[in-house]
Enzyme design. Structure first.
Site, PDB file in Angstrom:
ATOM      1  N   HIS A 307       0.791  -1.317  -0.087  1.00 28.27           N
ATOM      2  CA  HIS A 307      -0.090   0.004   0.050  1.00 28.27           C
ATOM      3  C   HIS A 307       0.650   1.226  -0.100  1.00 28.27           C
ATOM      4  CE1 HIS A 307      -3.221   2.817   0.991  1.00 28.27           C
ATOM      5  NE2 HIS A 307      -4.102   1.960   0.653  1.00 28.27           N
ATOM      6  N   ASP A 364      -7.934  -5.218  -0.274  1.00 23.62           N
ATOM      7  CA  ASP A 364      -8.406  -6.199  -1.407  1.00 23.62           C
ATOM      8  C   ASP A 364      -7.802  -7.377  -1.130  1.00 23.62           C
ATOM      9  OD1 ASP A 364      -7.674  -3.277  -3.097  1.00 23.62           O
ATOM     10  OD2 ASP A 364      -9.705  -4.096  -3.113  1.00 23.62           O
TER      11      ASP A 364
HETATM   12  C1  SDX Z   1      -6.095   0.029  -3.145  1.00 24.23           C
HETATM   13  O1  SDX Z   1      -4.241   4.509  -2.000  1.00 24.23           O
HETATM   14  C2  SDX Z   1      -5.285   3.865  -1.524  1.00 24.23           C
HETATM   15  O2  SDX Z   1      -5.371   4.291  -0.361  1.00 24.23           O
HETATM   16  C3  SDX Z   1      -5.851   2.795  -2.360  1.00 24.23           C
HETATM   17  C4  SDX Z   1      -6.879   1.946  -1.661  1.00 24.23           C
HETATM   18  C5  SDX Z   1      -8.259   2.633  -1.510  1.00 24.23           C
HETATM   19  O3  SDX Z   1      -8.991   2.313  -0.345  1.00 24.23           O
HETATM   20  O4  SDX Z   1      -8.558   3.430  -2.244  1.00 24.23           O
HETATM   21  O5  SDX Z   1      -6.318   1.521  -0.269  1.00 24.23           O
HETATM   22  C6  SDX Z   1      -7.273   0.578  -2.435  1.00 24.23           C
HETATM   23  O6  SDX Z   1      -6.091   0.272  -4.089  1.00 24.23           O
HETATM   24  C7  SDX Z   1      -5.320  -0.823  -2.490  1.00 24.23           C
HETATM   25  C8  SDX Z   1      -4.037  -1.398  -3.408  1.00 24.23           C
HETATM   26  C9  SDX Z   1      -4.587  -2.440  -4.206  1.00 24.23           C
HETATM   27  N1  SDX Z   1      -3.476  -3.047  -4.902  1.00 24.23           N
HETATM   28  C10 SDX Z   1      -2.792  -4.121  -5.181  1.00 24.23           C
HETATM   29  O7  SDX Z   1      -3.046  -4.928  -4.180  1.00 24.23           O
HETATM   30  C11 SDX Z   1      -1.878  -4.338  -5.889  1.00 24.23           C
HETATM   31  C12 SDX Z   1      -0.669  -5.097  -5.639  1.00 24.23           C
HETATM   32  N2  SDX Z   1      -0.080  -4.011  -4.798  1.00 24.23           N
HETATM   33  C13 SDX Z   1       1.176  -3.250  -5.390  1.00 24.23           C
HETATM   34  O8  SDX Z   1       0.865  -3.028  -6.798  1.00 24.23           O
HETATM   35  C14 SDX Z   1       1.742  -1.726  -4.835  1.00 24.23           C
HETATM   36  O9  SDX Z   1       1.695  -2.318  -3.488  1.00 24.23           O
HETATM   37  C15 SDX Z   1       0.606  -0.724  -4.766  1.00 24.23           C
HETATM   38  C16 SDX Z   1       0.361  -0.221  -6.082  1.00 24.23           C
HETATM   39  C17 SDX Z   1      -0.488  -0.878  -3.816  1.00 24.23           C
HETATM   40  C18 SDX Z   1       1.517   0.462  -4.158  1.00 24.23           C
HETATM   41  O10 SDX Z   1       2.538   0.937  -5.149  1.00 24.23           O
HETATM   42  P1  SDX Z   1       3.614   2.079  -4.621  1.00 24.23           P
HETATM   43  O11 SDX Z   1       3.333   2.597  -3.449  1.00 24.23           O
HETATM   44  O12 SDX Z   1       3.973   2.647  -6.020  1.00 24.23           O
HETATM   45  O13 SDX Z   1       4.780   1.177  -4.131  1.00 24.23           O
HETATM   46  P2  SDX Z   1       5.822   0.564  -5.431  1.00 24.23           P
HETATM   47  O14 SDX Z   1       5.368  -0.330  -6.383  1.00 24.23           O
HETATM   48  O15 SDX Z   1       6.747   1.467  -5.464  1.00 24.23           O
HETATM   49  O16 SDX Z   1       6.570  -0.770  -4.139  1.00 24.23           O
HETATM   50  C19 SDX Z   1       7.800  -0.429  -3.565  1.00 24.23           C
HETATM   51  C20 SDX Z   1       8.609  -1.837  -3.574  1.00 24.23           C
HETATM   52  C21 SDX Z   1       8.949  -2.208  -5.048  1.00 24.23           C
HETATM   53  O17 SDX Z   1      10.131  -2.956  -4.824  1.00 24.23           O
HETATM   54  P3  SDX Z   1      11.555  -2.109  -4.934  1.00 24.23           P
HETATM   55  O18 SDX Z   1      11.721  -1.550  -6.391  1.00 24.23           O
HETATM   56  O19 SDX Z   1      11.664  -1.228  -3.538  1.00 24.23           O
HETATM   57  O20 SDX Z   1      12.465  -3.482  -4.926  1.00 24.23           O
HETATM   58  O21 SDX Z   1       7.514  -2.914  -3.125  1.00 24.23           O
HETATM   59  C22 SDX Z   1       7.505  -3.856  -4.081  1.00 24.23           C
HETATM   60  C23 SDX Z   1       7.774  -3.017  -5.360  1.00 24.23           C
HETATM   61  O22 SDX Z   1       8.239  -3.807  -6.357  1.00 24.23           O
HETATM   62  N3  SDX Z   1       6.183  -4.388  -3.982  1.00 24.23           N
HETATM   63  C24 SDX Z   1       5.759  -5.525  -4.315  1.00 24.23           C
HETATM   64  C25 SDX Z   1       4.267  -5.354  -4.236  1.00 24.23           C
HETATM   65  N4  SDX Z   1       3.915  -4.133  -3.766  1.00 24.23           N
HETATM   66  C26 SDX Z   1       5.089  -3.323  -3.760  1.00 24.23           C
HETATM   67  N5  SDX Z   1       6.295  -6.615  -4.649  1.00 24.23           N
HETATM   68  C27 SDX Z   1       5.385  -7.687  -4.843  1.00 24.23           C
HETATM   69  N6  SDX Z   1       4.064  -7.564  -4.843  1.00 24.23           N
HETATM   70  C28 SDX Z   1       3.491  -6.684  -4.480  1.00 24.23           C
HETATM   71  N7  SDX Z   1       2.218  -6.635  -4.198  1.00 24.23           N
END
Ligand code: SDX
Length: 432
Positions: A307, A364
């Site tokens: 998140h 989710d």
């Molecule tokens: C919702 O914003 C809100 O409030 C949203 C929400 C709401 O109520 O409106 O809470 C609802 O959208 C919840 C999120 C649902 N999405 C997912 O579950 C999809 C999977 N999650 C990721 O795509 C990600 O965690 C996000 C999109 C939720 C957040 O993305 P960020 O903040 O841009 O974080 P990032 O992608 O930069 O990740 C930071 C690190 C990275 O690794 P490094 O580059 O540091 O090595 O964490 C890793 C990412 O690769 N990472 C994950 C991961 N989420 C982050 N690695 C594997 N699996 C994951 N799910």
């Protein structure tokens, strides 16, 4: 008065005001930065940027706190209802008995959509994703309310639009589902509450009236409360951005539905179940999928994990996980997908990759398991997220249009393209 932030630019020290919020969040106000220094700030994804001041929802990502208008989410789930929370988010205070009765009556009164719109649904192919139908139908609603499309609606017109959307969007959602299964549309019944009416419109058939049992009705009400708002998330920011051009509320909400659809946002609840089903088909090989999620060369992400704001457990996921156990037990459902979710969570939360990046289950991760237990098809899950988020979107749009300091949202950029160059005739060009 708080000391200003000081930045040194081209040998010049610039003072920038510091803003402190109710819960002591701190922000640097850069409103005058470009005009006074020519410098922009750059913040892809707006992770460090506050778009506005808002009094609607407070989130503390480190402590896993979520409050709507100051009320803690766990207390609202236990003691309130989705309709009352909708009133709270939109109007800023819990309603009196009289206010709440009027609010509910108005929502019930506007439960019909123009009969013409039924033919719109039938023009979609049966396999159309209900989010595609919902976003276009919400915008199409505006066609039947031209009197509500003024760029500067008065409070009465805003209230009328809000009531119509709160009431009709769940009808559009249920009709989209009925279209997808080729069943006749079912209308609301005056004696049912908001959530019971939605379940009735979804699952009543010509052969059988659907009687929601209290377990399912309460669980769906809680799910809607948990999804009702979440400050400046992607879809709410979209609603505010579209509304900042003075587009009407129908258009702004339709845009919010589209933004929510993405699998990184609200679409994740559908992706989580599809991921868990893949893992089940693959012999519950959790380790394989945890390794895939960690492999940078693999686009696979552990859906429902991570998140932008919560760097500890999403408080909504905590509530939903408990609810999954309770509801499935009360319904006598033994869904292997829940065990797979728990198994995956257990491994992930002990893995250094997830621990270092503070990746926890979000709202989710468990919600789809409950929707599935209630009988909703997977492609309706994000529609259910939209129904829950609707009052939050409306509250933010209303807060924005009522703020005299609101300006059209128009971010800047740092240009990194080609420098000035002359046009060359086509016959003088060679393939790059
Ligand atoms: C919702 O914003 C809100 O409030 C949203 C929400 C709401 O109520 O409106 O809470 C609802 O959208 C919840 C999120 C649902 N999405 C997912 O579950 C999809 C999977 N999650 C990721 O795509 C990600 O965690 C996000 C999109 C939720 C957040 O993305 P960020 O903040 O841009 O974080 P990032 O992608 O930069 O990740 C930071 C690190 C990275 O690794 P490094 O580059 O540091 O090595 O964490 C890793 C990412 O690769 N990472 C994950 C991961 N989420 C982050 N690695 C594997 N699996 C994951 N799910």
């Amino acid at each position: 008065m708080t000391d200003p932030a000081k930045i040194l630019l081209d040998g010049q020290s610039i003072d920038l005001p510091v803003i402190i919020g109710t819960e002591n969040e701190k922000g640097i106000d850069v409103t005058r930065l470009q005009a006074t220094t020519g410098y922009l700030t750059l913040d892809p994804g707006y992770a460090n940027t506050g778009a506005c001041r808002s009094a609607i929802t407070f989130i503390d990502g480190e402590k896993g706190i979520l409050r709507y208008r100051g009320y803690d989410i766990a207390e609202l789930c236990e003691k309130s209802t989705f309709m009352e929370v909708s009133y709270l988010l939109i109007h800023g205070a819990l309603p009196s008995q009289e206010q709440f009765s009027r609010f509910k009556d108005r929502v019930l009164l506007h439960s019909l959509i123009h009969e013409d719109m039924k033919s719109f649904f039938n023009s979609y192919p049966g396999h159309a994703h209900p989010m595609a139908i919902l976003s276009s139908m919400v915008c199409s609603l505006s066609v039947y309310h031209p009197e509500l499309l003024k760029p500067n609606p008065n409070p009465k017109e805003t209230s009328q639009t809000i009531t119509r959307l709160l009431s009709k969007v769940r009808v559009l959602a249920a009709f989209a589902y009925k279209r997808s299964v080729g069943e006749a549309f079912v209308y609301t019944r005056p004696e049912l509450d908001y959530v019971s009416n939605f379940l009735h419109m979804m699952f009543t058939t010509p052969m059988q009236d659907y009687e929601a049992n209290e377990t399912i009705r309460k669980a769906l009400d809680v799910l809607f409360i948990l999804h009702a708002d979440h400050e400046q998330n992607c879809s709410t920011s979209t609603v505010r951005m579209v509304g900042s051009s003075k587009a009407n509320l129908f258009a702004s909400i339709s845009a919010g539905v589209c933004a929510l659809w993405g699998p990184l946002h609200g679409g994740a609840n559908q992706s989580v179940i599809e991921m868990l089903e893949d893992i089940e088909r693959d012999g519950c090989n959790y380790k394989k999928y945890i390794e895939k999620a960690k492999d940078k060369s693999d686009p696979f992400k552990l859906m429902g994990f991570g998140h932008r704001v919560y760097k500890s457990y999403d408080p909504r996921a905590v509530i939903l996980k408990t609810y999954c156990d309770q509801i499935l037990d009360q319904l006598g459902i033994n869904d292997p997908i829940l065990d797979i979710a728990k198994g995956l969570e257990e491994i992930a939360l002990t893995d250094p990759y997830f621990i270092e990046r503070k990746l926890y289950p979000n709202v989710d991760f468990y919600s789809g398991i409950l929707y599935r237990a209630m009988g909703f098809p997977t492609n309706m899950f994000t529609v259910l997220f939209a129904l829950g988020r609707l009052p939050g979107w409306i509250a933010h749009w209303k807060e924005m249009i009522e703020d005299p300091n609101t300006r059209i949202a128009r971010p800047r950029q740092i240009y990194v393209g080609a420098p000035l160059r002359d046009y060359t005739p086509m016959n003088h060009r060679t393939d790059p």
